[in-house]
Design a protein around this motif. Structure first.
Motif, PDB file in Angstrom:
ATOM      1  N   MET A  82       0.712  -1.528   0.043  1.00  0.00           N
ATOM      2  CA  MET A  82       0.605  -0.005   0.285  1.00  0.00           C
ATOM      3  C   MET A  82       0.667   1.065  -0.086  1.00  0.00           C
ATOM      4  N   THR A  83       2.077   1.223   0.085  1.00  0.00           N
ATOM      5  CA  THR A  83       2.782   2.445   0.173  1.00  0.00           C
ATOM      6  C   THR A  83       4.728   2.195   0.446  1.00  0.00           C
ATOM      7  N   SER A  84       5.315   2.891   0.187  1.00  0.00           N
ATOM      8  CA  SER A  84       6.526   2.991  -0.206  1.00  0.00           C
ATOM      9  C   SER A  84       7.761   2.870   0.641  1.00  0.00           C
ATOM     10  N   MET A  85       6.983   3.674   2.246  1.00  0.00           N
ATOM     11  CA  MET A  85       7.328   4.472   2.989  1.00  0.00           C
ATOM     12  C   MET A  85       7.915   2.936   4.045  1.00  0.00           C
ATOM     13  N   LYS A  86       9.601   3.507   4.165  1.00  0.00           N
ATOM     14  CA  LYS A  86      10.348   2.822   5.201  1.00  0.00           C
ATOM     15  C   LYS A  86      10.181   2.015   6.130  1.00  0.00           C
ATOM     16  N   LEU A  87      10.750   0.843   6.806  1.00  0.00           N
ATOM     17  CA  LEU A  87       9.820  -0.029   8.378  1.00  0.00           C
ATOM     18  C   LEU A  87      11.734   0.882   9.239  1.00  0.00           C
ATOM     19  N   GLY A  88      11.882   1.028   9.856  1.00  0.00           N
ATOM     20  CA  GLY A  88      12.668   1.244  10.561  1.00  0.00           C
ATOM     21  C   GLY A  88      12.417   0.687  12.128  1.00  0.00           C
ATOM     22  N   MET A  89      13.544   0.653  12.874  1.00  0.00           N
ATOM     23  CA  MET A  89      13.590   0.495  14.022  1.00  0.00           C
ATOM     24  C   MET A  89      14.443   0.900  15.687  1.00  0.00           C
ATOM     25  N   PRO A  90      13.815   1.712  15.936  1.00  0.00           N
ATOM     26  CA  PRO A  90      14.741   2.125  17.179  1.00  0.00           C
ATOM     27  C   PRO A  90      15.547   1.131  18.391  1.00  0.00           C
ATOM     28  N   ILE A  91      16.546   1.607  18.841  1.00  0.00           N
ATOM     29  CA  ILE A  91      17.641   0.517  19.805  1.00  0.00           C
ATOM     30  C   ILE A  91      16.842   1.315  21.103  1.00  0.00           C
ATOM     31  N   ASN A  92      16.879   0.517  21.661  1.00  0.00           N
ATOM     32  CA  ASN A  92      16.788   1.065  23.504  1.00  0.00           C
ATOM     33  C   ASN A  92      17.788   0.726  24.250  1.00  0.00           C
ATOM     34  N   TYR A  93      18.614   1.929  24.484  1.00  0.00           N
ATOM     35  CA  TYR A  93      20.059   2.012  25.123  1.00  0.00           C
ATOM     36  C   TYR A  93      19.220   1.592  26.767  1.00  0.00           C
ATOM     37  N   ALA A  94      18.724   1.601  27.550  1.00  0.00           N
ATOM     38  CA  ALA A  94      18.368   0.863  28.075  1.00  0.00           C
ATOM     39  C   ALA A  94      18.421  -0.697  28.828  1.00  0.00           C
ATOM     40  N   GLY A  95      18.605  -1.216  27.063  1.00  0.00           N
ATOM     41  CA  GLY A  95      18.210  -2.799  27.183  1.00  0.00           C
ATOM     42  C   GLY A  95      20.467  -4.247  27.237  1.00  0.00           C
ATOM     43  N   ASP A  96      19.685  -4.666  26.968  1.00  0.00           N
ATOM     44  CA  ASP A  96      21.419  -5.518  26.988  1.00  0.00           C
ATOM     45  C   ASP A  96      21.525  -4.665  25.357  1.00  0.00           C
ATOM     46  N   PHE A  97      22.467  -4.144  24.966  1.00  0.00           N
ATOM     47  CA  PHE A  97      22.979  -3.240  23.471  1.00  0.00           C
ATOM     48  C   PHE A  97      23.199  -5.332  22.576  1.00  0.00           C
ATOM     49  N   ARG A  98      24.635  -5.673  23.566  1.00  0.00           N
ATOM     50  CA  ARG A  98      25.144  -6.800  22.716  1.00  0.00           C
ATOM     51  C   ARG A  98      23.580  -7.701  22.594  1.00  0.00           C
ATOM     52  N   GLU A  99      23.116  -8.677  23.390  1.00  0.00           N
ATOM     53  CA  GLU A  99      21.869  -9.091  22.648  1.00  0.00           C
ATOM     54  C   GLU A  99      21.047  -8.662  22.172  1.00  0.00           C
ATOM     55  N   THR A 100      20.691  -7.174  22.251  1.00  0.00           N
ATOM     56  CA  THR A 100      19.883  -6.533  20.405  1.00  0.00           C
ATOM     57  C   THR A 100      20.429  -6.823  19.457  1.00  0.00           C
ATOM     58  N   ILE A 101      22.191  -5.854  19.851  1.00  0.00           N
ATOM     59  CA  ILE A 101      22.720  -6.401  18.056  1.00  0.00           C
ATOM     60  C   ILE A 101      22.846  -8.026  17.409  1.00  0.00           C
TER      61      ILE A 101
END
Length: 354
Positions: free
Chosen positions: A1-20
């Motif tokens: 329905m649209t070409s809008m980009k899908l992005g995602m923010p990283i939560n700086y309060a979480g476990d960064f290594r696990e998130t990455i």
């Protein structure tokens, strides 16, 4: 329905290594941009450098680097370095933050945010073009001469390395009328917060129109980047819990960010048409009644700025964001497991039309 980009923010309060370590799954699911916040936590740039090595195609957005804690030239060097190691994937998101953080955490005077943002953009682009830096602005003078407090020994220099791109996309986080106008005039992208797509004209219309009237056509169309909590489900309890998270987040900003007479987010809520509610939320929050403040956040605001509901309901919200001119949504899935969040991302990508 649209070409809008899908992005995602990283939560700086979480476990960064696990998130990455999980980012590859989200990239495969269709996430096109990752955004790393800074606030007064770990710096965003070192984390984005790590992410650059762990991903292949995602755009890498700083979200948001405060202007007052870095010189314009330092910001330009930083963006050029990130663009280089990522193969041209950097998006330089900057903003003014606020006096509580800038003066409280950085010990730097908070003044002239709009004028400084303009000069940051102009100087960054000079650096990326490899111009010799000869700039006389109201806030920054390059080289710094004796008249402006320098020794007189400064030289007009250009960046040593050749940047991958001479025009790295720049994004300005803005909600005030003058900052919004500047974003529309001079930046590739504009990022408001607590975004209500149906009220875009009430809150930002005048500033966007004034800025676009002065916009250089070579910049292309203005992109609008927003953040929205996502939860796609038919389970009433799951949807209620997701909306409660949004409600508490909105109360924190509308009620608790800034002083009683100086809260940019409270003013934004008023421009959306929630003047009475904004006052109640702030009074409750600053009196320590955070739960009551969250309960006072209007249901319409919670629903409108989120992607929460059944698939069809979320598709309706995506259509509303598209109608408002949004070009990228940074979605924060609050599904309880990694597998569910990835699956939800795939559904969003399908709704977005990817």
């Amino acid at each position: 329905m649209t070409s809008m980009k899908l992005g995602m923010p990283i939560n700086y309060a979480g476990d960064f290594r696990e998130t990455i370590n999980n980012l590859a799954d989200f990239e495969a699911a269709g996430v096109e941009r990752i955004a790393v916040p800074e606030a007064y936590s770990f710096d965003a740039v070192s984390q984005l450098g790590y992410i650059a090595a762990k991903t292949e195609k995602m755009e890498l957005q700083t979200a948001i680097l405060p202007m007052f804690s870095r010189t314009p030239t330092n910001l330009a060097m930083t963006a050029a370095g990130l663009d280089y190691i990522s193969g041209g994937r950097a998006v330089l998101g900057i903003g003014a933050s606020g006096p509580q953080v800038i003066e409280g955490f950085h010990g730097v005077k908070y003044d002239f945010p709009v004028g400084r943002a303009r000069e940051h953009a102009e100087i960054c682009r000079m650096v990326w073009r490899r111009d010799k830096l000869d700039y006389q602005g109201k806030h920054y003078t390059l080289p710094l001469d004796k008249e402006h407090g320098g020794s007189g020994l400064g030289k007009s220099l250009k960046i040593i390395n050749h940047p991958v791109r001479e025009r790295i996309p720049m994004l300005l986080a803005a909600i005030g009328p003058k900052n919004t106008e500047l974003a529309a005039e001079l930046f590739e992208e504009f990022q408001p917060i607590l975004f209500h797509p149906e009220r875009i004209n009430d809150a930002f219309g005048e500033g966007l129109a004034a800025g676009k009237a002065k916009r250089d056509p070579s910049l292309g169309e203005l992109g609008i980047v927003v953040q929205a909590t996502a939860r796609i489900s038919d389970d009433a309890e799951a949807l209620h819990n997701a909306r409660e998270l949004v409600r508490h987040h909105a109360a924190l900003y509308i009620g608790g960010m800034g002083a009683r007479g100086k809260n940019f987010y409270n003013t934004l809520a008023q421009r959306y048409g929630y003047a009475d509610e904004a006052k109640i939320i702030q009074d409750l929050y600053l009196d320590g009644k955070k739960a009551e403040a969250a309960a006072a956040v209007p249901d319409d605001l919670v629903t409108s700025m989120s992607l929460i509901g059944s698939r069809s309901e979320v598709a309706e919200r995506v259509a509303a964001f598209t109608e408002a001119g949004v070009t990228c949504i940074l979605t924060s899935s609050v599904a309880p497991t990694h597998q569910e969040r990835v699956a939800e991302t795939e559904v969003l990508r399908d709704i977005f039309g990817g």
